[in-house]
Design an enzyme around this catalytic site. Structure first.
Site, PDB file in Angstrom:
ATOM      1  N   ASP A   1       0.869  -1.173   0.000  1.00  0.00           N
ATOM      2  CA  ASP A   1       0.000   0.000   0.000  1.00  0.00           C
ATOM      3  C   ASP A   1       0.916   1.237   0.000  1.00  0.00           C
ATOM      4  OD1 ASP A   1      -2.344   1.651   0.395  1.00  0.00           O
ATOM      5  OD2 ASP A   1      -1.803   1.772   2.523  1.00  0.00           O
ATOM      6  N   LEU A   2       0.363   2.376  -0.367  1.00  0.00           N
ATOM      7  CA  LEU A   2       1.173   3.603  -0.431  1.00  0.00           C
ATOM      8  C   LEU A   2       1.023   4.437   0.852  1.00  0.00           C
ATOM      9  CD1 LEU A   2       2.868   5.638  -2.204  1.00  0.00           C
ATOM     10  CD2 LEU A   2       0.677   6.594  -2.905  1.00  0.00           C
ATOM     11  N   ASP A   3      -0.147   5.126   0.949  1.00  0.00           N
ATOM     12  CA  ASP A   3      -0.367   6.070   2.052  1.00  0.00           C
ATOM     13  C   ASP A   3      -0.349   5.329   3.402  1.00  0.00           C
ATOM     14  OD1 ASP A   3      -0.823   8.273   0.299  1.00  0.00           O
ATOM     15  OD2 ASP A   3      -2.871   7.579  -0.033  1.00  0.00           O
TER      16      ASP A   3
ATOM     17  N   THR B   1       1.671  10.160   3.951  1.00  0.00           N
ATOM     18  CA  THR B   1       0.766  11.157   3.365  1.00  0.00           C
ATOM     19  C   THR B   1      -0.557  11.225   4.120  1.00  0.00           C
ATOM     20  OG1 THR B   1       0.375   9.398   1.807  1.00  0.00           O
ATOM     21  CG2 THR B   1       1.543  11.320   0.965  1.00  0.00           C
TER      22      THR B   1
ATOM     23  N   LYS C   1      -9.146   6.112   6.218  1.00  0.00           N
ATOM     24  CA  LYS C   1      -7.901   5.517   5.708  1.00  0.00           C
ATOM     25  C   LYS C   1      -8.205   4.382   4.734  1.00  0.00           C
ATOM     26  CE  LYS C   1      -5.351   4.640   9.441  1.00  0.00           C
ATOM     27  NZ  LYS C   1      -4.191   4.301  10.245  1.00  0.00           N
ATOM     28  N   GLY C   2      -7.598   4.439   3.570  1.00  0.00           N
ATOM     29  CA  GLY C   2      -7.774   3.374   2.582  1.00  0.00           C
ATOM     30  C   GLY C   2      -9.047   3.501   1.761  1.00  0.00           C
TER      31      GLY C   2
ATOM     32  N   ARG D   1     -11.628   8.682  -2.686  1.00  0.00           N
ATOM     33  CA  ARG D   1     -11.913  10.099  -2.440  1.00  0.00           C
ATOM     34  C   ARG D   1     -13.382  10.380  -2.151  1.00  0.00           C
ATOM     35  NH1 ARG D   1      -9.536  13.437  -7.074  1.00  0.00           N
ATOM     36  NH2 ARG D   1      -7.788  12.090  -6.528  1.00  0.00           N
TER      37      ARG D   1
ATOM     38  N   SER E   1      -2.893   1.093  -4.483  1.00  0.00           N
ATOM     39  CA  SER E   1      -3.329   2.236  -3.681  1.00  0.00           C
ATOM     40  C   SER E   1      -4.736   2.682  -4.039  1.00  0.00           C
ATOM     41  CB  SER E   1      -2.365   3.408  -3.904  1.00  0.00           C
ATOM     42  OG  SER E   1      -2.807   4.546  -3.200  1.00  0.00           O
ATOM     43  N   ALA E   2      -5.464   3.150  -3.024  1.00  0.00           N
ATOM     44  CA  ALA E   2      -6.785   3.740  -3.243  1.00  0.00           C
ATOM     45  C   ALA E   2      -6.668   5.161  -3.783  1.00  0.00           C
ATOM     46  CB  ALA E   2      -7.568   3.749  -1.930  1.00  0.00           C
ATOM     47  N   SER E   3      -5.437   5.657  -3.882  1.00  0.00           N
ATOM     48  CA  SER E   3      -5.245   7.054  -4.286  1.00  0.00           C
ATOM     49  C   SER E   3      -5.002   7.213  -5.780  1.00  0.00           C
ATOM     50  CB  SER E   3      -4.047   7.644  -3.532  1.00  0.00           C
ATOM     51  OG  SER E   3      -3.753   8.934  -4.029  1.00  0.00           O
ATOM     52  N   ARG E   4      -5.777   8.105  -6.384  1.00  0.00           N
ATOM     53  CA  ARG E   4      -5.557   8.440  -7.791  1.00  0.00           C
ATOM     54  C   ARG E   4      -4.312   9.298  -7.961  1.00  0.00           C
ATOM     55  NH1 ARG E   4     -10.933   7.183  -7.676  1.00  0.00           N
ATOM     56  NH2 ARG E   4     -11.714   6.254  -9.599  1.00  0.00           N
ATOM     57  N   ASN E   5      -3.734   9.746  -6.870  1.00  0.00           N
ATOM     58  CA  ASN E   5      -2.470  10.494  -6.913  1.00  0.00           C
ATOM     59  C   ASN E   5      -1.259   9.576  -6.726  1.00  0.00           C
ATOM     60  OD1 ASN E   5      -3.393  13.373  -7.035  1.00  0.00           O
ATOM     61  ND2 ASN E   5      -4.468  12.782  -5.170  1.00  0.00           N
TER      62      ASN E   5
ATOM     63  N   LYS F   1     -11.158  -0.498  -2.273  1.00  0.00           N
ATOM     64  CA  LYS F   1     -11.061  -1.172  -0.976  1.00  0.00           C
ATOM     65  C   LYS F   1     -12.285  -0.766  -0.132  1.00  0.00           C
ATOM     66  CE  LYS F   1      -6.062  -0.390  -1.270  1.00  0.00           C
ATOM     67  NZ  LYS F   1      -4.875   0.254  -0.683  1.00  0.00           N
TER      68      LYS F   1
ATOM     69  N   GLU G   1      -0.669  -3.485   4.412  1.00  0.00           N
ATOM     70  CA  GLU G   1      -1.691  -2.446   4.518  1.00  0.00           C
ATOM     71  C   GLU G   1      -1.713  -1.815   5.906  1.00  0.00           C
ATOM     72  OE1 GLU G   1      -4.097  -0.799   3.189  1.00  0.00           O
ATOM     73  OE2 GLU G   1      -4.183  -1.583   1.153  1.00  0.00           O
ATOM     74  N   ASP G   2      -1.995  -0.508   5.970  1.00  0.00           N
ATOM     75  CA  ASP G   2      -2.130   0.149   7.272  1.00  0.00           C
ATOM     76  C   ASP G   2      -3.597   0.419   7.631  1.00  0.00           C
ATOM     77  OD1 ASP G   2      -2.464   2.210   5.292  1.00  0.00           O
ATOM     78  OD2 ASP G   2      -2.269   3.667   6.917  1.00  0.00           O
TER      79      ASP G   2
HETATM   80  C1  BG6 Z   1      -5.902   6.272   0.310  1.00  0.00           C
HETATM   81  C2  BG6 Z   1      -5.843   7.089   1.571  1.00  0.00           C
HETATM   82  O1  BG6 Z   1      -4.650   5.689   0.059  1.00  0.00           O
HETATM   83  O2  BG6 Z   1      -6.262   7.077  -0.818  1.00  0.00           O
HETATM   84  C3  BG6 Z   1      -7.157   7.823   1.766  1.00  0.00           C
HETATM   85  O3  BG6 Z   1      -5.604   6.219   2.660  1.00  0.00           O
HETATM   86  C4  BG6 Z   1      -7.485   8.653   0.528  1.00  0.00           C
HETATM   87  O4  BG6 Z   1      -7.028   8.671   2.897  1.00  0.00           O
HETATM   88  C5  BG6 Z   1      -7.516   7.742  -0.685  1.00  0.00           C
HETATM   89  O5  BG6 Z   1      -8.755   9.281   0.684  1.00  0.00           O
HETATM   90  C6  BG6 Z   1      -7.838   8.468  -1.992  1.00  0.00           C
HETATM   91  O6  BG6 Z   1      -6.781   9.328  -2.326  1.00  0.00           O
HETATM   92  P1  BG6 Z   1      -6.841  10.381  -3.514  1.00  0.00           P
HETATM   93  O7  BG6 Z   1      -5.422  10.851  -3.615  1.00  0.00           O
HETATM   94  O8  BG6 Z   1      -7.299   9.649  -4.733  1.00  0.00           O
HETATM   95  O9  BG6 Z   1      -7.806  11.441  -3.109  1.00  0.00           O
HETATM   96 MG    MG Z   2      -2.890   3.170   3.508  1.00  0.00          MG
END
Ligand code: BG6
Ligand code: MG
Length: 221
Positions: free
Chosen positions: A14-16, A22, A50-51, A54, A119-123, A150, A174-175
């Site tokens: 996992d990333l964040d 982050t 967390k996880g 958005r 990662s759940a993050s699009r960033n 997730k 995973e955290d």
């Molecule tokens: C997860 C974080 O990795 O990504 C969440 O744990 C976050 O806190 C989610 O909301 C979505 O991230 P992003 O960058 O797509 O807004």
């Molecule tokens: Mg995480």
């Protein structure tokens, strides 16, 4: 869960909160949004985000208010949070990799295993570029193109497929409780980073990646 000495073929990071801190930047941006809306939001409530992706996180932040907000306004609020979050990302660099992350990646590589970033993050990709570790992952999977985020198993199964691994051949790290739940739903072994209380579904829990020892984890049977 019973374990066997059968080695894993891939490790999914996992990333964040696992390789980079982050989580505090996400929290600061959500807190700013909540304050502007006059909604109560604190570190404790943030744990549930967390996880979570958005828009899912926004709904958790809004609580009962979510039912009064239309899709366009919901998107506008999520976009605003993301702009603040991206501004904060400008400050991160290779020094922000969490302790143990480099060594854990090295250990996995030395053992001949493949690596995935899930990662759940699009960033995710831009964060990896800033940390200068994007090239250390064989695949990078984020929620775009995945039916459900997730705690659904989809994103982990996509990573396994792209790596040519079976689910039981993967160890996920995973955290977040949502991430651990997704790994278990995917029939993968789960290493939690955090506390056993919060990550009770995980097969093993370590406080951070400085405690990572690949030999200590057997694959799920
Ligand atoms: C997860 C974080 O990795 O990504 C969440 O744990 C976050 O806190 C989610 O909301 C979505 O991230 P992003 O960058 O797509 O807004
Ligand atoms: Mg995480």
């Amino acid at each position: 869960m019973s374990t066997s000495p059968r080695p894993f073929v891939a490790v999914l990071f996992d990333l964040d909160g696992v390789i980079v801190d982050t989580a505090r930047l996400h929290y600061a941006a959500w807190k700013r949004l909540a304050d502007g809306l006059g909604l109560h939001f604190d570190e404790q409530r943030n744990q549930h985000l967390k996880g979570v992706d958005r828009l899912g996180s926004l709904d958790l932040l809004l609580g009962p208010e979510a039912s009064h907000i239309g899709p366009a306004e919901r998107q506008r609020l999520a976009d605003q949070k993301n702009r603040w979050y991206m501004e904060a990302l400008n400050a991160i660099g290779s020094g922000d990799l969490l302790p143990g992350a480099h060594d854990a990646l090295d250990e996995v590589r030395r053992a001949g295993l493949r690596t995935g970033l899930v990662s759940a993050s699009r960033n995710a990709k831009s964060v990896l570029d800033r940390l200068r570790v994007a090239d250390r992952f064989d695949v990078i999977v984020d929620p775009s193109g995945v039916a459900q985020g997730k705690p659904a198993p989809d994103i982990f199964l996509t990573a396994a497929r792209e790596l040519g691994a079976t689910p039981t051949g993967c160890l996920g790290i995973e955290d977040a409780a949502a991430g651990v739940a997704g790994l278990k739903a995917a029939s993968m072994a789960a290493l939690g980073v955090g506390t056993p209380l919060e990550l009770h579904q995980a097969d093993w829990v370590i406080p951070d990646l400085t405690y990572f020892r690949l030999d200590a984890y057997g694959s799920a049977t």
